[in-house]
Design a protein around this motif. Structure first.
Motif, mmCIF file in Angstrom:
data_model
loop_
_atom_site.group_PDB
_atom_site.id
_atom_site.type_symbol
_atom_site.label_atom_id
_atom_site.label_comp_id
_atom_site.label_asym_id
_atom_site.label_seq_id
_atom_site.Cartn_x
_atom_site.Cartn_y
_atom_site.Cartn_z
ATOM 1 N N ASP A 196 0.848 -1.190 0.000
ATOM 2 C CA ASP A 196 0.000 0.000 0.000
ATOM 3 C C ASP A 196 0.883 1.239 0.000
ATOM 4 O O ASP A 196 0.723 2.141 -0.830
ATOM 5 C CB ASP A 196 -0.913 -0.026 1.237
ATOM 6 C CG ASP A 196 -2.024 1.010 1.158
ATOM 7 O OD1 ASP A 196 -2.273 1.547 0.048
ATOM 8 O OD2 ASP A 196 -2.643 1.296 2.195
ATOM 9 N N GLN A 250 -4.235 -3.432 -6.360
ATOM 10 C CA GLN A 250 -5.162 -2.676 -5.506
ATOM 11 C C GLN A 250 -6.123 -3.611 -4.776
ATOM 12 O O GLN A 250 -6.448 -3.383 -3.608
ATOM 13 C CB GLN A 250 -5.932 -1.636 -6.333
ATOM 14 C CG GLN A 250 -5.051 -0.524 -6.925
ATOM 15 C CD GLN A 250 -4.209 0.226 -5.879
ATOM 16 O OE1 GLN A 250 -4.619 0.373 -4.729
ATOM 17 N NE2 GLN A 250 -3.019 0.661 -6.269
ATOM 18 N N ASN A 268 0.941 3.275 -3.428
ATOM 19 C CA ASN A 268 0.037 4.418 -3.305
ATOM 20 C C ASN A 268 0.662 5.624 -2.625
ATOM 21 O O ASN A 268 -0.020 6.613 -2.338
ATOM 22 C CB ASN A 268 -1.246 3.984 -2.575
ATOM 23 C CG ASN A 268 -1.987 2.914 -3.356
ATOM 24 O OD1 ASN A 268 -1.964 2.893 -4.582
ATOM 25 N ND2 ASN A 268 -2.634 1.997 -2.644
ATOM 26 N N HIS A 321 -6.789 3.920 -15.474
ATOM 27 C CA HIS A 321 -5.617 3.233 -14.926
ATOM 28 C C HIS A 321 -4.417 3.198 -15.865
ATOM 29 O O HIS A 321 -3.279 3.180 -15.407
ATOM 30 C CB HIS A 321 -5.982 1.802 -14.512
ATOM 31 C CG HIS A 321 -6.867 1.741 -13.319
ATOM 32 N ND1 HIS A 321 -8.235 1.612 -13.407
ATOM 33 C CD2 HIS A 321 -6.581 1.839 -11.989
ATOM 34 C CE1 HIS A 321 -8.756 1.614 -12.181
ATOM 35 N NE2 HIS A 321 -7.785 1.748 -11.310
#
Lengths: 205, 205
Positions: A97, B145, A101, B26
């Motif tokens: 993550d 994700q 991100n 994306h």
DNA sequence: AGTATTAATTGATTTAGATCAAGAAGATTG
DNA sequence: CAATCTTCTTGATCTAAATCAATTAATACT
């Protein structure tokens, strides 16, 4: 001194050999693609108890375990560890993550054994994706398999009692079971060490 | 008849438009790459209560939800449903283990609302990966994700009480919360509907 | 080897949530 | 608008596992 250099080279070869055979077990690569990838790897040695990552860090690397064992966990307000992953040989470990991100890490990654790792930097990886797009496939396949494994883990918490989940864990990760203290397995399963101890006792009889 | 054909075409456009804008949120694609992808999609309409997938099936497709809501779940020996995923607009749904690893499905996928889907066949997808490798990236990103979201779900079962997990669920999926019966949310969280009811009562006061 | 530290076990008590059972509130349908 | 089916709520009881506390076993250390 010459001896030492030679040793280091042999050592390097061994680490790259390990990851390259892992890569080639999932995708076919040319020598050139592989060398692009290898050039971006850095070697890391870490001893038992040391941390690879702590919360609040800006994460720039992912890690491939060549040798050793680590745990990735969150620590709650009471200081309990909630283990999200054990990583042994041929596993990638990191705070995905935070890595993908660009958010601060909330994860501890700690060596349970002395370990040898290869790291890759976020920027290097983006370049690799463009220069050698076959690695998109490599990471797509790995992530898909990791996703499926996690889905099974979620399912087991939804449908099984602790004893069955422990047995399933032992069956799925027989090699991890014998390398990790039981209280860490309890942390992974989300039960108390006392409860796991009683379950193990119960299984013996 | 002419009218109907026209309607179908408009309908087709809408469905493709939806998935194409999801793709382009994306990755960057050329018209050609997009048309290769679009050519492999098939439209599916399914009404509430119908099944997209049942256990024991040889899974050849993955599904993109254009409109509607579905649940993916395992059914245990007592007949309890353990919901692994709710799928609404712009989500991919399928039995990924069965799809990628060619094992028989163990999953039910059932429509909670009348739904419109796009399906892609396993063989088509492999061809797309070779003809338009940018889609390796698309699915790598989506899978990453999804992996991260699942990791958070695992963490919440490890560290949080049911009330906190329910609140977290409502916060993470506010749109799903209002479209799905509470007993299904209980199934998703792995608690009894009675317990969730009491928690909801407790939250009101 | 002997001490210190860490891990595992065992017992007693408490608690969150499951289960069982019944009824109320909503939604669907003829 | 009944009538039926589905979902949600409420109460009473039971159970698996958490927690608290103490002891034993196993490792690590110098």
């Amino acid at each position: 001194m010459v001896f030492l250099t030679k040793l280091c080279l042999m050592h390097l070869c061994y680490m790259h050999k390990t990851i390259n055979s892992h890569i080639n077990s999932h995708i076919k690569t040319s020598e050139k693609e592989l060398s692009i990838f290898n050039a971006s790897l850095n070697e890391i040695a870490i001893t038992k108890g040391q941390f690879l990552l702590k919360p609040g860090t800006h994460v720039k690397h992912e890690y491939f375990v060549v040798k050793g064992c680590l745990k990735a966990y969150y620590s709650d307000s009471k200081g309990n560890q909630h283990i999200i992953q054990f990583a042994i040989e041929n596993w990638w470990v990191g705070d995905f993550d935070a890595f993908y991100n660009q958010v601060p890490s909330e994860l501890f990654i700690e060596a349970i054994e002395d370990s040898q790792l290869l790291s890759i930097h976020y920027d290097s990886l983006q370049k690799i994706y463009n220069k050698a797009p076959i690695f998109e496939r490599y990471f797509r396949i790995l992530t898909t398999q990791a996703f499926i494994a996690q889905r099974k883990r979620i399912l087991s918490t939804l449908e099984k009692h602790t004893q069955e989940r422990y047995l399933k864990f032992c069956q799925t990760y027989p090699n991890i079971k014998d390398r990790v203290p039981n209280y860490n397995i309890a942390n992974y399963l989300g039960v108390s060490p006392e409860n796991l101890s009683r379950i193990r006792k119960n299984l013996k009889s």
